[in-house]
Design a protein around this motif. Structure first.
Motif, PDB file in Angstrom:
ATOM      1  N   LEU A 304      23.647 -16.372 -29.760  1.00  0.00           N
ATOM      2  CA  LEU A 304      22.718 -15.822 -30.745  1.00  0.00           C
ATOM      3  C   LEU A 304      21.322 -16.409 -30.567  1.00  0.00           C
ATOM      4  CD1 LEU A 304      22.892 -14.088 -33.517  1.00  0.00           C
ATOM      5  CD2 LEU A 304      22.660 -16.310 -34.587  1.00  0.00           C
ATOM      6  N   VAL A 305      21.268 -17.733 -30.389  1.00  0.00           N
ATOM      7  CA  VAL A 305      19.953 -18.376 -30.256  1.00  0.00           C
ATOM      8  C   VAL A 305      20.057 -19.601 -29.347  1.00  0.00           C
ATOM      9  CG1 VAL A 305      20.287 -19.716 -32.396  1.00  0.00           C
ATOM     10  CG2 VAL A 305      17.963 -19.328 -31.531  1.00  0.00           C
ATOM     11  N   VAL A 306      19.066 -19.742 -28.474  1.00  0.00           N
ATOM     12  CA  VAL A 306      19.004 -20.873 -27.542  1.00  0.00           C
ATOM     13  C   VAL A 306      17.646 -21.547 -27.722  1.00  0.00           C
ATOM     14  CG1 VAL A 306      18.910 -21.516 -25.090  1.00  0.00           C
ATOM     15  CG2 VAL A 306      20.556 -19.791 -25.866  1.00  0.00           C
ATOM     16  N   PHE A 307      17.651 -22.869 -27.798  1.00  0.00           N
ATOM     17  CA  PHE A 307      16.409 -23.622 -27.991  1.00  0.00           C
ATOM     18  C   PHE A 307      15.832 -24.056 -26.643  1.00  0.00           C
ATOM     19  CE2 PHE A 307      14.484 -27.948 -28.435  1.00  0.00           C
ATOM     20  CZ  PHE A 307      13.347 -27.574 -29.142  1.00  0.00           C
ATOM     21  N   LYS A 308      14.522 -23.901 -26.510  1.00  0.00           N
ATOM     22  CA  LYS A 308      13.803 -24.391 -25.320  1.00  0.00           C
ATOM     23  C   LYS A 308      12.628 -25.226 -25.793  1.00  0.00           C
ATOM     24  CE  LYS A 308      14.932 -23.161 -21.070  1.00  0.00           C
ATOM     25  NZ  LYS A 308      15.371 -24.257 -20.269  1.00  0.00           N
ATOM     26  N   LYS A 309      12.499 -26.402 -25.231  1.00  0.00           N
ATOM     27  CA  LYS A 309      11.401 -27.276 -25.638  1.00  0.00           C
ATOM     28  C   LYS A 309      10.072 -26.736 -25.108  1.00  0.00           C
ATOM     29  CE  LYS A 309      11.041 -32.236 -26.476  1.00  0.00           C
ATOM     30  NZ  LYS A 309      11.241 -32.085 -27.902  1.00  0.00           N
ATOM     31  N   THR A 310       9.043 -26.842 -25.918  1.00  0.00           N
ATOM     32  CA  THR A 310       7.701 -26.419 -25.501  1.00  0.00           C
ATOM     33  C   THR A 310       7.347 -27.069 -24.166  1.00  0.00           C
ATOM     34  OG1 THR A 310       7.071 -26.325 -27.818  1.00  0.00           O
ATOM     35  CG2 THR A 310       5.281 -26.331 -26.223  1.00  0.00           C
ATOM     36  N   GLY A 311       6.808 -26.254 -23.272  1.00  0.00           N
ATOM     37  CA  GLY A 311       6.398 -26.804 -21.975  1.00  0.00           C
ATOM     38  C   GLY A 311       7.401 -26.551 -20.869  1.00  0.00           C
ATOM     39  N   THR A 312       8.640 -26.190 -21.242  1.00  0.00           N
ATOM     40  CA  THR A 312       9.610 -25.874 -20.187  1.00  0.00           C
ATOM     41  C   THR A 312       9.434 -24.409 -19.778  1.00  0.00           C
ATOM     42  OG1 THR A 312      11.248 -25.413 -21.902  1.00  0.00           O
ATOM     43  CG2 THR A 312      11.361 -27.575 -20.863  1.00  0.00           C
ATOM     44  N   SER A 313       9.850 -24.100 -18.580  1.00  0.00           N
ATOM     45  CA  SER A 313       9.580 -22.770 -18.022  1.00  0.00           C
ATOM     46  C   SER A 313      10.553 -21.720 -18.563  1.00  0.00           C
ATOM     47  CB  SER A 313       9.689 -22.826 -16.499  1.00  0.00           C
ATOM     48  OG  SER A 313       9.789 -21.531 -15.969  1.00  0.00           O
ATOM     49  N   ILE A 314       9.979 -20.685 -19.144  1.00  0.00           N
ATOM     50  CA  ILE A 314      10.805 -19.565 -19.626  1.00  0.00           C
ATOM     51  C   ILE A 314      11.355 -18.792 -18.428  1.00  0.00           C
ATOM     52  CG2 ILE A 314      10.701 -17.346 -20.848  1.00  0.00           C
ATOM     53  CD1 ILE A 314       8.646 -18.770 -22.719  1.00  0.00           C
ATOM     54  N   GLN A 315      10.524 -18.664 -17.398  1.00  0.00           N
ATOM     55  CA  GLN A 315      10.958 -17.926 -16.206  1.00  0.00           C
ATOM     56  C   GLN A 315      12.173 -18.593 -15.561  1.00  0.00           C
ATOM     57  OE1 GLN A 315       9.740 -14.862 -15.412  1.00  0.00           O
ATOM     58  NE2 GLN A 315      11.515 -14.861 -14.071  1.00  0.00           N
ATOM     59  N   GLU A 316      12.167 -19.916 -15.541  1.00  0.00           N
ATOM     60  CA  GLU A 316      13.326 -20.638 -14.986  1.00  0.00           C
ATOM     61  C   GLU A 316      14.583 -20.325 -15.784  1.00  0.00           C
ATOM     62  OE1 GLU A 316      12.990 -24.898 -14.445  1.00  0.00           O
ATOM     63  OE2 GLU A 316      11.190 -24.638 -13.206  1.00  0.00           O
ATOM     64  N   HIS A 317      14.425 -20.263 -17.101  1.00  0.00           N
ATOM     65  CA  HIS A 317      15.564 -19.924 -17.965  1.00  0.00           C
ATOM     66  C   HIS A 317      16.084 -18.525 -17.613  1.00  0.00           C
ATOM     67  CE1 HIS A 317      17.991 -19.720 -21.669  1.00  0.00           C
ATOM     68  NE2 HIS A 317      17.571 -18.470 -21.750  1.00  0.00           N
ATOM     69  N   LEU A 318      15.159 -17.587 -17.430  1.00  0.00           N
ATOM     70  CA  LEU A 318      15.555 -16.206 -17.113  1.00  0.00           C
ATOM     71  C   LEU A 318      16.199 -16.133 -15.730  1.00  0.00           C
ATOM     72  CD1 LEU A 318      12.357 -14.334 -18.403  1.00  0.00           C
ATOM     73  CD2 LEU A 318      14.536 -14.584 -19.592  1.00  0.00           C
ATOM     74  N   ASP A 319      15.630 -16.874 -14.782  1.00  0.00           N
ATOM     75  CA  ASP A 319      16.162 -16.850 -13.412  1.00  0.00           C
ATOM     76  C   ASP A 319      17.577 -17.415 -13.343  1.00  0.00           C
ATOM     77  OD1 ASP A 319      13.841 -15.735 -12.502  1.00  0.00           O
ATOM     78  OD2 ASP A 319      12.953 -17.622 -11.805  1.00  0.00           O
ATOM     79  N   ALA A 320      17.885 -18.300 -14.283  1.00  0.00           N
ATOM     80  CA  ALA A 320      19.207 -18.949 -14.257  1.00  0.00           C
ATOM     81  C   ALA A 320      20.309 -18.057 -14.840  1.00  0.00           C
ATOM     82  CB  ALA A 320      19.148 -20.264 -15.032  1.00  0.00           C
ATOM     83  N   ILE A 321      19.920 -16.917 -15.430  1.00  0.00           N
ATOM     84  CA  ILE A 321      20.928 -16.010 -16.002  1.00  0.00           C
ATOM     85  C   ILE A 321      21.616 -15.278 -14.856  1.00  0.00           C
ATOM     86  CG2 ILE A 321      21.303 -13.998 -17.487  1.00  0.00           C
ATOM     87  CD1 ILE A 321      18.699 -14.827 -18.977  1.00  0.00           C
ATOM     88  N   THR A 322      22.931 -15.400 -14.793  1.00  0.00           N
ATOM     89  CA  THR A 322      23.641 -14.800 -13.653  1.00  0.00           C
ATOM     90  C   THR A 322      24.454 -13.575 -14.050  1.00  0.00           C
ATOM     91  OG1 THR A 322      25.433 -16.357 -14.062  1.00  0.00           O
ATOM     92  CG2 THR A 322      23.833 -16.956 -12.358  1.00  0.00           C
ATOM     93  N   THR A 323      24.773 -13.442 -15.323  1.00  0.00           N
ATOM     94  CA  THR A 323      25.592 -12.291 -15.716  1.00  0.00           C
ATOM     95  C   THR A 323      24.831 -11.421 -16.706  1.00  0.00           C
ATOM     96  OG1 THR A 323      26.553 -13.645 -17.467  1.00  0.00           O
ATOM     97  CG2 THR A 323      27.806 -13.485 -15.415  1.00  0.00           C
ATOM     98  N   SER A 324      25.280 -10.197 -16.820  1.00  0.00           N
ATOM     99  CA  SER A 324      24.663  -9.283 -17.781  1.00  0.00           C
ATOM    100  C   SER A 324      25.079  -9.721 -19.186  1.00  0.00           C
ATOM    101  CB  SER A 324      25.161  -7.864 -17.503  1.00  0.00           C
ATOM    102  OG  SER A 324      24.613  -6.972 -18.428  1.00  0.00           O
ATOM    103  N   VAL A 325      24.106 -10.079 -20.003  1.00  0.00           N
ATOM    104  CA  VAL A 325      24.441 -10.575 -21.344  1.00  0.00           C
ATOM    105  C   VAL A 325      23.786  -9.712 -22.408  1.00  0.00           C
ATOM    106  CG1 VAL A 325      24.857 -12.992 -20.726  1.00  0.00           C
ATOM    107  CG2 VAL A 325      22.529 -12.242 -21.192  1.00  0.00           C
TER     108      VAL A 325
END
Length: 414
Positions: A304-325
């Motif tokens: 439902l919700v995932v926390f990311k600390k300010t300053g971390t890369s959103i693109q890296e988070h997206l790139d790490a997604i491997t399955t259709s969610v």
């Protein structure tokens, strides 16, 4: 040309040699200077899987051409002497046809089907109407209906327009065209590519939802959660068997006024904590004998919700997604209860929420399911169905509800 061969040949060779059955394909070719149908199919499947795993279900044309060229570079006898480049039977960029293209389309259809499969279908039970993937009449009838050609012109204009009002207006005009694409399993996975402004113009999810259901339905969660539901959900959750996760959420949702010793920095803010309490009140249904089996509310929370600390890369988070969610919220901030930007993550892309409040962002997340025609995550389905019928009053009496949804509604509304 020689340089290109030196790049493409090892590309295809290394992909094949790492996969089961790949060596057999290479050996058969060396032995016979050809491939039997079953090995050709296997080769195409391996390469299409590699392409889509690394680049999503809609890889760019240049990459598909690169892989097709790689096939005939590694296996020159598979090249077609009658075609312009020799590899068009694997991928023809002009017509979008060829073995590789067809296999990728099958993968897209299957991903779209997974994304849209409703709970009833996935459990082998009867399919029930209603919900985010249902075809429905829109609340607002557009004043002017655009032809397909005019829609395509508007889409092209939107992609490059710097004026947000123009984009919003064109999005309204192309609403029906977009709905038809969203509800077509073969086209639904490309919506964010066709309408990329969802990713930078805030408020487009809300606008489409209002066109579907009207302002009255759209405003219900934000109006009624603080006044009607939040307090009652907290009361009901106090009666649940105690767990440390539940206690933390209760403390965050309803902090004691006079207790200054509470460490308020660990959890989400009060509103989002109350939404997560609803997940404890209406937990995920057991998923049958197949995995994941029984899922706890705490496990379901990260869907439902995932926390990311300010300053971390959103693109890296997206790139790490491997399955259709299914869609979920990405909350970016210095700490969980101080979020400065929420995003809806869908199809490995981040859609910025218009609202900076957690409840507003959650409202947009719920609406995104309808705007993009994507089924609820099965772990969150009971909770979303409760919100759909009880709070937003969508498809009441049409959609299948679990007994727990009805039970909680009875408790909260009496």
């Amino acid at each position: 040309m020689h340089h290109e061969q030196s790049i493409l040949r090892p590309l295809v060779e290394s992909i094949l040699s790492k996969k089961p059955g790949g060596e057999r394909i290479i050996n058969e070719y060396h032995r016979t200077k050809s491939l039997q149908d079953d090995n050709r199919r296997k080769m195409v499947n391996i390469l299409a899987a590699d392409l889509t795993e690394k680049n999503g279900t809609s890889p760019p044309r240049q990459l598909k051409e690169k892989y097709a060229r790689g096939i005939v570079t590694l296996f020159p006898y598979l090249s077609d002497p009658h075609s312009k480049n020799g590899y068009e039977h694997y991928y023809d960029g002009e017509s979008g046809s060829g073995y590789l293209a067809w296999r990728i389309k099958t993968i897209q259809r299957s991903a779209a089907k997974d994304r849209r499969s409703s709970f009833g279908e996935s459990c082998g039970g009867p399919s029930h109407g209603g919900g985010p993937t249902a075809r429905r009449d829109s609340h607002v009838v557009p004043e002017t209906a655009l032809s397909e050609e005019e829609c395509k012109e508007a889409i092209s204009l939107m992609k490059h327009s710097a004026d947000e009002d123009t984009v919003k207006n064109k999005m309204k005009l192309t609403f029906d065209y977009r709905r038809n694409k969203v509800l077509d399993p073969q086209q639904s996975s490309s919506i964010l590519s066709d309408f990329p402004r969802f990713q930078d113009v805030k408020g487009l999810v809300e606008q489409d939802f209002v066109l579907m259901f009207g302002e009255g339905v759209s405003g219900k969660l934000l109006e009624r959660w603080p006044t009607t539901y939040k307090k009652k959900i907290i009361q009901q959750c106090r009666q649940l068997p105690s767990t440390s996760e539940l206690e933390e959420l209760l403390l965050a949702a309803d902090p004691p006024e006079d207790d200054t010793e509470v460490d308020a920095d660990v959890g989400w803010d009060s509103d989002l904590s109350s939404v997560l309490l609803l997940l404890h009140l209406i937990p995920p249904s057991a998923q049958g004998r197949k995995r994941p089996g029984k899922v706890s509310a705490s496990q379901a929370e990260k869907h439902l919700v995932v926390f990311k600390k300010t300053g971390t890369s959103i693109q890296e988070h997206l790139d790490a997604i491997t399955t259709s969610v299914q869609p979920y919220l990405l909350a970016v901030g210095v700490k969980k209860n101080a979020i400065h930007q929420f995003y809806i993550v869908l199809e490995k892309k981040a859609i910025p929420c218009k609202s900076i409040s957690s409840l507003g962002a959650f409202d947009e997340l719920f609406k995104a399911h309808y705007v993009f025609g994507t089924a609820y995550n099965t772990m969150l389905r009971n909770m979303y169905t409760f919100l759909q019928t009880t709070v937003y009053s969508i498809d009441v009496g049409i959609v299948k509800e679990s007994p727990r949804v009805a039970e909680v509604r009875a408790r909260l509304l009496h």
